[in-house]
Every structure is written in C-alpha cells, then in structure tokens.
Design an enzyme around this catalytic site. Structure first.
Site, PDB file in Angstrom:
ATOM      1  N   LYS A 116      26.131 -49.104  58.193  1.00  0.00           N
ATOM      2  CA  LYS A 116      26.627 -49.522  59.509  1.00  0.00           C
ATOM      3  C   LYS A 116      28.120 -49.843  59.456  1.00  0.00           C
ATOM      4  CE  LYS A 116      22.496 -50.821  61.897  1.00  0.00           C
ATOM      5  NZ  LYS A 116      21.353 -51.610  61.465  1.00  0.00           N
ATOM      6  N   LYS A 226      16.603 -38.930  59.059  1.00  0.00           N
ATOM      7  CA  LYS A 226      15.877 -39.992  59.746  1.00  0.00           C
ATOM      8  C   LYS A 226      16.080 -39.948  61.258  1.00  0.00           C
ATOM      9  CE  LYS A 226      16.358 -44.851  60.415  1.00  0.00           C
ATOM     10  NZ  LYS A 226      17.260 -45.974  60.294  1.00  0.00           N
ATOM     11  N   LYS A 229      18.578 -44.091  66.599  1.00  0.00           N
ATOM     12  CA  LYS A 229      19.457 -44.040  67.769  1.00  0.00           C
ATOM     13  C   LYS A 229      20.874 -43.661  67.409  1.00  0.00           C
ATOM     14  CE  LYS A 229      16.849 -46.954  70.510  1.00  0.00           C
ATOM     15  NZ  LYS A 229      16.440 -48.314  70.274  1.00  0.00           N
TER      16      LYS A 229
HETATM   17  P1  TYM Z   1      14.806 -51.553  64.133  1.00  0.00           P
HETATM   18  O1  TYM Z   1      14.869 -51.813  65.577  1.00  0.00           O
HETATM   19  O2  TYM Z   1      15.922 -50.832  63.480  1.00  0.00           O
HETATM   20  O3  TYM Z   1      13.485 -50.775  63.749  1.00  0.00           O
HETATM   21  C1  TYM Z   1      12.230 -51.248  64.178  1.00  0.00           C
HETATM   22  C2  TYM Z   1      11.119 -50.667  63.325  1.00  0.00           C
HETATM   23  O4  TYM Z   1      11.086 -49.241  63.445  1.00  0.00           O
HETATM   24  C3  TYM Z   1      11.121 -48.656  62.149  1.00  0.00           C
HETATM   25  N1  TYM Z   1      11.840 -47.365  62.198  1.00  0.00           N
HETATM   26  C4  TYM Z   1      11.402 -46.265  61.587  1.00  0.00           C
HETATM   27  N2  TYM Z   1      10.303 -46.040  60.841  1.00  0.00           N
HETATM   28  C5  TYM Z   1      10.117 -44.793  60.373  1.00  0.00           C
HETATM   29  N3  TYM Z   1      10.982 -43.759  60.615  1.00  0.00           N
HETATM   30  C6  TYM Z   1      12.093 -43.934  61.356  1.00  0.00           C
HETATM   31  N4  TYM Z   1      12.910 -42.926  61.616  1.00  0.00           N
HETATM   32  C7  TYM Z   1      12.361 -45.247  61.884  1.00  0.00           C
HETATM   33  N5  TYM Z   1      13.340 -45.776  62.646  1.00  0.00           N
HETATM   34  C8  TYM Z   1      13.012 -47.094  62.836  1.00  0.00           C
HETATM   35  C9  TYM Z   1      11.852 -49.667  61.276  1.00  0.00           C
HETATM   36  O5  TYM Z   1      11.546 -49.475  59.920  1.00  0.00           O
HETATM   37  C10 TYM Z   1      11.308 -50.951  61.819  1.00  0.00           C
HETATM   38  O6  TYM Z   1      10.054 -51.268  61.262  1.00  0.00           O
HETATM   39  N6  TYM Z   1      15.465 -55.118  60.985  1.00  0.00           N
HETATM   40  C11 TYM Z   1      14.310 -54.694  61.771  1.00  0.00           C
HETATM   41  C12 TYM Z   1      14.006 -55.646  62.885  1.00  0.00           C
HETATM   42  C13 TYM Z   1      13.603 -56.990  62.366  1.00  0.00           C
HETATM   43  C14 TYM Z   1      12.428 -57.298  61.614  1.00  0.00           C
HETATM   44  C15 TYM Z   1      12.504 -58.668  61.344  1.00  0.00           C
HETATM   45  C16 TYM Z   1      11.355 -56.529  61.173  1.00  0.00           C
HETATM   46  C17 TYM Z   1      14.300 -58.129  62.515  1.00  0.00           C
HETATM   47  N7  TYM Z   1      13.641 -59.134  61.895  1.00  0.00           N
HETATM   48  C18 TYM Z   1      11.488 -59.322  60.622  1.00  0.00           C
HETATM   49  C19 TYM Z   1      10.348 -57.184  60.443  1.00  0.00           C
HETATM   50  C20 TYM Z   1      10.415 -58.545  60.177  1.00  0.00           C
HETATM   51  C21 TYM Z   1      14.574 -53.267  62.243  1.00  0.00           C
HETATM   52  O7  TYM Z   1      14.694 -52.400  61.488  1.00  0.00           O
HETATM   53  O8  TYM Z   1      14.627 -53.000  63.519  1.00  0.00           O
END
Ligand code: TYM
Length: 361
Positions: A116, A226, A229
């Site tokens: 990022k 992957k 967004k």
């Molecule tokens: P975020 O919003 O980036 O992603 C949310 C969830 O979607 C999964 N994900 C994917 N899984 C497989 N293939 C992909 N292409 C893909 N893109 C997104 C992410 O692995 C995630 O599970 N940091 C976290 C949010 C968070 C969180 C937490 C999660 C904040 N605090 C505590 C668990 C526990 C996140 O990645 O958000």
C-alpha cells in the site's frame, strides 16, 4: 456441541465500497456457513477503511452497503453479532495501549504495508524473482522525494486488526489468504503481551475454514494474481447481469493449448480457479478434459462461468436494495450488535488497563 459453541469467531471487512467475489469466497460465505454453530461476531471495519479513504460521504455510504450485503448474503443478526468497528470505542483505546508493544520495524516489514505504501507513493514494487529488501524499502519510504504521504494509520493497520481480534478474545478468524500475515502478527502480539506481563489473557487465534480447506485467494479477471479493488479487476456481488457477463467475457486468456496436456498460463489457470469456486465438479471436469485434449473454447467456459457466478450473486443482489431501503432495521441490527460487542470489549479493556498499570488513584 457445547464444546464447539465455545469458539469465538470474529472477522471483518473494510467499508471501501461494494463487496466483490474475493470478499465473498475469502470471507463472507464462510461467515454464513458457520453462524449456526459458534459464537460469531462480524463487523464492518470503518476505522481500517480510513487508512485509505478520503471522502467522508463515500465512507459513510460504504458502511451501509457492506451492512446490507452482509444481511443480503445471509448473515442473520439473530445468530451472529453484527457491528460497526467505530461503535466500539474500547477498540480505539486498546489500539493505543497495544501499540506500546509493537515495533515500527515489524510493521514496516509487513507485506500489505509495503504494497500500500508503494502504491500511495507511486513506487514500483520489485518484479517476480527480484529481491524485496527491507533496507531498500525503508529508504524509499522514509526518503521518498514526494509530497504524497503514507499515513501512520496504514503502518499501524496490523495493531488495529490485532485489537479487533484480541479485545473479543476470538479464537478463530475466517479470512482470505492475503490476511494470514496479519493473523500471524496478532498471534505474536498476543504471545508478547502475555509473556511480558506474565499473564494468560489472550488466546492465540487461528484461521478458520469450515470446509477443512486452506484460506483461498480469488484471482482477478485480468490475468493478475488477486481480485481486489485497488487492482480494478473485481466482479461485485451487486453487478447487474449484463455488466457481470461483459466482465467475464472480457477476461484475459491465451491462444489456447496447442498440444494435449499442455501446462496452463496464469490467466487461464485463474479462470479455472473461479470455475472451481462457483461451478459443480462435473462442469469443472468437463472443461479440464476439454483443455487437456485441446478442444476447449474459452468463450464457452466464460459463458458457463458467468452463469454460475450469477447463480451465486443474483439472490444477494436482489435482496440488497430492500435492505438498504429499511434504515430502521439496519440501525437496529448494528445498535444491538454494538451493545453485545461492547460488553466483551469493555471487560477486556478493563483487564488490559489494569495489567498495564493504567489504574485510577
Ligand atoms: P478487506 O476488506 O481487505 O478484506 C475482507 C476479507 O476479504 C478477503 N479477500 C479475499 N479473499 C480471497 N481472495 C481475494 N481476492 C480477496 N480479497 C479480499 C480478505 O482476506 C478478508 O478476509 N484487514 C481485514 C479487515 C479486518 C479484519 C479484522 C479481519 C480488520 N480487522 C479482524 C479479521 C479480523 C481485511 O482484509 O479487509
């Protein structure tokens, strides 16, 4: 059953717009599958979204969209606790406290931060096979000759995520593959805190997949690794069928196998990964055989894939608008969810403050 009930499951998704297939297969689908059996807690990570969001209205709307999509996908507020991260002020306080036990160096070496930060500054990441040296990276970030900024919130993203998990004393965290490093850091922070103060406060959480499989990585349609967004290659759960079909039909492929049993190029392998997630085993075998004997027509595969994805997304898309138009219901869900989530969070924060010596006189 009683034993299983004891697992505290927690996971969240950032409110950065509509949810895509990566979020669905990496996280949301698992949330729905496990909600009957465990103490489940699913939240909308709006504070994490702030690390990259700059438009307050868009952020606020995204919270509503993610909530509506959670509910439309089948998370049931009678079974699971659903809440908004910022409705739990205890999280912000514990974030400050836990940061005292987190090193800047370990945060800077986190893959998601590197990624990022480089994107924010417009710095090219090392290519496949090139060395990604920590020293060179730190030099680039600290010495970046640009007035663009990498905010401190982005650096401390893993602390906040660890707090979400530890403040609820969660034991299982269903996430996609890209989040495993953050989960590893959470375990490290939990161990460090426990051993520094000689307590047994935090359990070490692990990833969780009801199917017994490994956390997944949903690929993009552009041949890249992957779906995400910032990669701009997403299929959204609320995509209208016409848009969705168009996206799938435009997916990158190659010229097709020239010899029987040829290895697959990455873009084609990605299409098969999506097919495996959405279609029946028969369909997958049919196209695998067709690839192996060179009779495959990618157009047919894409048409099938688009219809199978639509079979998953259509019921969700059709429910979202109804839910969005019922703001009272949405408000009730997150108010009740926050009450439950705060009860446990404030207990944990009380313990943390006491352990760390933050006590009133
Ligand atoms: P975020 O919003 O980036 O992603 C949310 C969830 O979607 C999964 N994900 C994917 N899984 C497989 N293939 C992909 N292409 C893909 N893109 C997104 C992410 O692995 C995630 O599970 N940091 C976290 C949010 C968070 C969180 C937490 C999660 C904040 N605090 C505590 C668990 C526990 C996140 O990645 O958000």
């Amino acid at each position: 059953m009683e034993q299983a009930k004891k697992e505290i499951i927690l996971s969240g998704i950032r409110s950065t717009g509509n949810l895509h297939l990566g979020n669905y297969y990496g996280a949301l689908r698992k949330f729905v599958e496990i909600q009957d059996k465990h103490d489940c807690n699913f939240f909308i990570a709006d504070l994490h979204a702030l690390t990259t969001a700059t438009d307050p209205e868009a952020l606020h709307n995204s919270v509503k969209c993610v909530l509506a999509e959670y509910l439309a996908a089948g998370i049931d507020p009678e079974k699971a606790t659903i809440f908004i991260q910022s409705d739990i002020p205890e999280v912000s306080e514990m974030y400050l406290l836990l940061n005292m036990h987190v090193g800047i160096g370990e945060l800077m070496r986190t893959a998601s931060f590197k990624d990022k930060a480089r994107k924010a500054l417009g710095i090219k990441a090392p290519g496949e096979g090139e060395e990604d040296s920590d020293e060179a990276f730190e030099h680039q970030i600290i010495g970046a000759e640009t007035n663009k900024r990498v905010n401190a919130g982005l650096l401390t993203y893993p602390t906040l995520m660890a707090v979400d998990i530890l403040i609820q004393k969660a034991t299982k965290v269903p996430v996609g593959k890209d989040q495993l490093q953050h989960l590893e850091l959470t375990r490290r922070f939990a161990r460090r805190f426990n051993s520094f103060y000689g307590v047994d406060l935090f359990p070490e959480p692990s990833d969780f997949d009801l199917t017994g499989g490994k956390p997944v990585k949903v690929p993009g349609l552009d041949g890249s690794g992957k779906m995400g967004k910032s990669e701009g290659n997403c299929i959204y759960l609320v995509d209208d069928p016409k848009v969705l079909r168009k996206k799938v039909m435009r997916a990158t492929t190659d010229e097709g196998p020239k010899e029987p049993n040829s290895p697959m190029s990455e873009p084609v392998a990605n299409l098969f990964t999506l097919l495996e997630l959405t279609s029946t085993p028969d369909v997958v075998t049919h196209f695998r055989d067709a690839y192996a004997d060179c009779s495959i027509r990618y157009g047919d595969l894409k048409k099938q894939l688009a219809e199978d994805i639509l079979a998953v997304t259509t019921p969700i898309r059709e429910r979202v608008n109804d839910i969005l138009s019922n703001e009272d219901y949405m408000r009730k869900v997150v108010r009740e969810g926050a009450e439950r989530a705060r009860a446990r969070a404030s207990e944990t924060l009380k313990e943390v403050r006491h352990i760390m010596g933050i006590r009133s006189i």
